[in-house]
Design a protein around this motif. Structure first.
Motif, short mmCIF file in Angstrom:
data_model
loop_
_atom_site.label_atom_id
_atom_site.label_comp_id
_atom_site.label_asym_id
_atom_site.label_seq_id
_atom_site.Cartn_x
_atom_site.Cartn_y
_atom_site.Cartn_z
N UNK A 94 39.76 45.01 44.37
CA UNK A 94 40.29 44.24 43.24
C UNK A 94 39.21 44.12 42.18
N UNK A 95 39.62 43.83 40.97
CA UNK A 95 38.69 43.73 39.85
C UNK A 95 37.82 42.50 39.99
N UNK A 96 36.51 42.72 40.18
CA UNK A 96 35.57 41.61 40.38
C UNK A 96 34.28 41.87 39.62
N UNK A 97 33.53 40.80 39.43
CA UNK A 97 32.19 40.88 38.85
C UNK A 97 31.22 40.21 39.81
N UNK B 199 40.10 36.29 43.82
CA UNK B 199 41.28 36.82 43.17
C UNK B 199 40.86 37.83 42.12
N UNK B 200 41.73 38.77 41.76
CA UNK B 200 41.37 39.74 40.72
C UNK B 200 40.89 39.05 39.44
N UNK B 201 39.76 39.51 38.93
CA UNK B 201 39.19 38.92 37.73
C UNK B 201 38.13 37.87 37.98
N UNK B 202 37.91 37.48 39.25
CA UNK B 202 36.93 36.45 39.57
C UNK B 202 35.50 36.98 39.41
#
Length: 258
Positions: free
Chosen positions: A125-128, A103-106
């Motif tokens: 999506x925003x991931x690290x 999910x975004x931010x995971x």
């Protein structure tokens, strides 16, 4: 055996015993501390504010309970090869599967000690993405010949502590958003078509209202390829800094608007 040898061996054993005792004391102190009186939900919420590497990673070494909470899939997903059990939530056999489920931010923690295939994986999506090893050489993503890139970014993301190798093409393709690369190794393998290889390629166009594009690189080794960075569209290479060590060159730079 000489007296000096016996004394040296004795000191070594004493230091080892002292280190074990300190580690045990630290673990017991953490378990008996007021923070451990909190329930699992509160502890997990606190752990979510820690940086994944090294803080949350070190937290997992304290005790079995903290290991369970610090590695909970609510905090990050994991990529492991070979996967130990398919029943464990939040663990995936491939990076592509983990990115698809994220999910975004995971945050996705990629297991060290094995090579992971990354072939033109799009991230929208925003991931690290973080390598789980002690250094970036421990976790390797390989982009096989025939793929344009290992990873293709269309959203704001961060990658850290990873080695990414491309046989031909580019390691990272940046098409939009803010990409941060920290403590990584980007390698393009030597071949007669070196002019087609580039560790980082940015094709981001003019930003739309409220969305900024760019690449930030810190403490990263870049090896091989015709150029370290190829840009097109509205972005150019800026603020380049390099530090030469005995065996490598570490780069800091930004790719931003003209």
């Amino acid at each position: 055996m000489s007296v000096a040898c016996v004394e040296s061996r004795g000191r070594g054993m004493a230091e080892k015993a002292e280190a074990i005792a300190k580690k045990k004391w630290a673990a017991e102190a953490a378990v008996n501390s007021p923070i451990s009186m909190l329930d699992d939900g509160c502890l997990m919420h606190i752990f979510s504010f820690l940086s994944p590497i090294p803080d949350r990673y070190n937290t997992a070494l304290v005790c079995h309970r903290w290991l369970f909470l610090a590695c909970h899939p609510r905090l990050w997903l994991r990529v492991e090869r070979p996967i130990k059990t398919t029943a464990e939530p939040g663990v995936f056999p491939t990076l592509e599967a983990a990115i698809s489920a994220a999910r975004p931010g995971d945050t996705i923690l990629i297991a060290a000690g094995s090579t992971h295939i990354a072939s033109s994986i799009q991230i929208k999506k925003t991931l690290c993405l973080i390598g789980a090893g002690m250094n970036p050489d421990d976790t390797v993503l390989t982009c096989p010949r025939g793929a344009d890139s290992a990873l293709e970014f269309l959203s704001t993301c961060k990658i850290a502590n990873l080695t990414i190798r491309a046989e031909l093409g580019c390691c990272l393709l940046h098409r939009g958003g803010r990409l941060t690369i920290e403590g990584c190794v980007l390698q393009c393998e030597d071949n007669p078509l070196d002019y087609l290889s580039c560790p980082i390629r940015s094709t981001a166009t003019n930003p739309v209202k409220g969305q900024l594009h760019g690449v930030t690189v810190a403490r990263t080794r870049i090896e091989g390829g015709a150029k370290a960075v190829c840009t097109s569209g509205a972005l150019v290479l800026q603020h380049v800094r390099a530090i030469y060590s005995r065996a490598s060159v570490f780069f800091w730079f930004e790719v931003g608007e003209k």
